[in-house]
Design a protein around this motif. Structure first.
Motif, short mmCIF file in Angstrom:
data_model
loop_
_atom_site.label_atom_id
_atom_site.label_comp_id
_atom_site.label_asym_id
_atom_site.label_seq_id
_atom_site.Cartn_x
_atom_site.Cartn_y
_atom_site.Cartn_z
N GLY A 294 25.40 -26.41 31.44
CA GLY A 294 25.70 -27.00 32.74
C GLY A 294 27.10 -26.71 33.22
O GLY A 294 27.59 -27.37 34.13
N VAL A 295 27.76 -25.69 32.65
CA VAL A 295 29.12 -25.33 33.04
C VAL A 295 29.08 -24.14 33.99
O VAL A 295 28.49 -23.10 33.67
CB VAL A 295 29.98 -24.99 31.81
N VAL A 296 29.69 -24.30 35.16
CA VAL A 296 29.75 -23.24 36.16
C VAL A 296 31.17 -22.70 36.21
O VAL A 296 32.13 -23.46 36.36
CB VAL A 296 29.33 -23.77 37.55
N VAL A 297 31.30 -21.39 36.06
CA VAL A 297 32.61 -20.73 36.06
C VAL A 297 32.79 -19.99 37.37
O VAL A 297 31.92 -19.22 37.80
CB VAL A 297 32.73 -19.75 34.87
N LYS B 234 42.49 -17.88 39.89
CA LYS B 234 42.49 -18.63 38.64
C LYS B 234 41.07 -19.06 38.28
O LYS B 234 40.32 -19.50 39.15
CB LYS B 234 43.39 -19.87 38.75
N GLU B 235 40.73 -18.92 37.01
CA GLU B 235 39.40 -19.29 36.55
C GLU B 235 39.25 -20.81 36.50
O GLU B 235 40.11 -21.51 35.96
CB GLU B 235 39.14 -18.70 35.16
N MET B 236 38.17 -21.29 37.09
CA MET B 236 37.90 -22.72 37.13
C MET B 236 36.53 -22.98 36.52
O MET B 236 35.64 -22.14 36.57
CB MET B 236 37.90 -23.23 38.59
N LYS B 237 36.37 -24.16 35.92
CA LYS B 237 35.10 -24.55 35.33
C LYS B 237 34.70 -25.93 35.83
O LYS B 237 35.54 -26.83 35.89
CB LYS B 237 35.18 -24.56 33.80
N LEU B 238 33.46 -26.06 36.19
CA LEU B 238 32.91 -27.34 36.63
C LEU B 238 31.64 -27.64 35.84
O LEU B 238 30.86 -26.74 35.53
CB LEU B 238 32.58 -27.32 38.13
#
Length: 296
Positions: free
Chosen positions: A5-8, A14-18
C-alpha cells in the motif's frame, strides 16, 4: 505496491512515499489516466469493423445468449433454481433488455414495458457491452449519437436515406440485448433468492398467520433491496468487459485483436471459478478440472 500500500512519487525532484489505506481502490483509479493515442486508432479500425460486423449478426446473438447462460449457470453460483433456468431465463432477459434499451418509435411511453431490472443495471453501468469498452472517448461519441437521436422525430428516423443506418442501429440493439440477457436473469435470480431466504426465515419467526405473512413480506422486501449490490456484481461478473487492468500494452492489444478482451475475461471468470473464488460447487469444480486436463 499493492501488497504494502506504499505509493512512491516525486515532488520537486525529491522522492516521496505515501501509504494508501485501500490499495485496490487506488489501482482502480489508475485506469482513469489512460488515453488512447491518435496513432492507435487507425490500427484498431480493421478489428473494430470486423467486431461490429460479427456481433450484429443474428446467429452471433443466439450463440451469445446460449454461451452466457451456460457459463453463468456453472460459474456464478446461481445454479438451477426456481428463479434461474438456463436458456429460458436468458431468453426472457433478452426480451426485457430489448424492450428496455431504448424508446421504441410510435409506441406510447406507458406501453414500453421497461423492466426495473434493466433500468437498475443500466444505472449501475453494467450495460456497456461492446460499445465503449475499449476507448473512453467512445462513451462521448455514444452520448452525442443518443442526443441527436432524442431530438429527431420518428418520421425523420424513417427517412429512406436513413433506413440502412436505422437497420444497423436495430441490429446493434439486438447485440446489446443479447449480451444483457443473462445479466438480467442473474440479477433477478440473486434478488429473488434473497427475498425467498428472508421470507422463509421470517415465517419461522412470525408464524403463518396473516399478520405474520405481512411482516415476513416486509422483511423479505428489505432483504431484496439489501441484496441489490451483490446482484449487480454477479450480473457484471457474467463476463466483465470493463475490467481492463493497468497495462497499456494489453489495453492496446485488446483494441487491435478482435475479441481478445472477451476471451481474457472469460478465462478469468473460469479461472476464479476453478480456484474457488466464485460460488462454485465442489463437484462441478472437479468435473471442470477433469475436462480441462483431458483437453490439455
Amino acid at each position: 505496491n499493492l501488497r504494502t500500500g506504499v505509493v512512491v512519487f516525486r515532488k520537486e525532484g525529491k522522492e516521496m512515499k505515501l501509504t494508501v489505506p485501500d490499495p485496490l481502490a487506488y489501482a482502480a483509479f489508475q485506469n482513469l489516466n489512460f488515453r488512447v493515442q491518435p496513432w492507435a486508432t487507425p490500427i484498431a479500425m480493421p478489428a473494430r469493423v470486423l467486431r461490429e460486423m460479427i456481433t450484429r449478426s443474428p446467429d452471433f446473438m443466439a450463440v451469445n445468449i446460449l454461451r452466457d447462460t451456460i457459463s453463468a449457470w456453472v460459474t456464478t453460483g446461481v445454479g438451477w433454481s426456481r428463479s434461474y433456468i438456463p436458456v429460458f431465463s436468458s431468453v426472457l432477459g433478452f426480451v426485457k433488455a430489448l424492450r428496455g434499451t431504448e424508446k421504441i418509435p410510435f409506441v406510447p411511453e406507458k406501453a414500453q414495458l421497461k423492466s426495473k431490472s434493466v433500468q437498475a443495471l443500466r444505472d449501475a453501468g453494467a450495460m456497456t457491452a461492446y460499445d465503449y469498452s475499449g476507448d473512453p472517448q467512445d462513451a462521448m461519441n455514444e452520448f452525442k449519437k443518443k442526443y441527436k437521436k432524442a431530438n429527431r422525430s420518428a418520421l425523420q428516423s424513417l427517412n429512406p436515406v436513413r433506413l440502412p443506418k436505422l437497420m444497423w442501429d436495430i441490429l446493434g440493439r439486438g447485440t446489446t440485448a443479447s449480451d444483457f440477457a443473462t445479466r438480467v436473469a442473474v440479477y433477478e435470480s440473486v434478488m429473488q433468492e434473497a427475498y425467498d431466504r428472508a421470507y422463509k426465515a421470517a415465517i419461522k419467526e412470525y408464524g403463518a398467520s396473516p399478520n405474520g405473512k405481512a411482516a415476513a413480506k416486509a422483511d423479505a422486501e428489505v432483504a431484496r433491496q439489501d441484496a441489490e449490490p451483490q446482484a449487480i456484481h454477479e450480473a457484471k461478473e457474467v463476463i466483465n468487459f470493463s475490467a481492463k487492468g493497468t497495462s497499456p500494452i494489453l489495453r492496446y492489444l485488446t483494441m487491435w485483436i478482435p475479441f481478445l478482451n472477451a476471451r481474457l475475461q472469460g478465462l478469468d471468470v473460469l479461472g476464479r471459478g476453478l480456484a474457488g473464488r466464485k460460488d462454485l460447487s465442489e463437484s462441478t469444480r472437479k468435473r471442470m478440472k477433469t475436462r480441462a486436463i483431458s483437453r490439455a
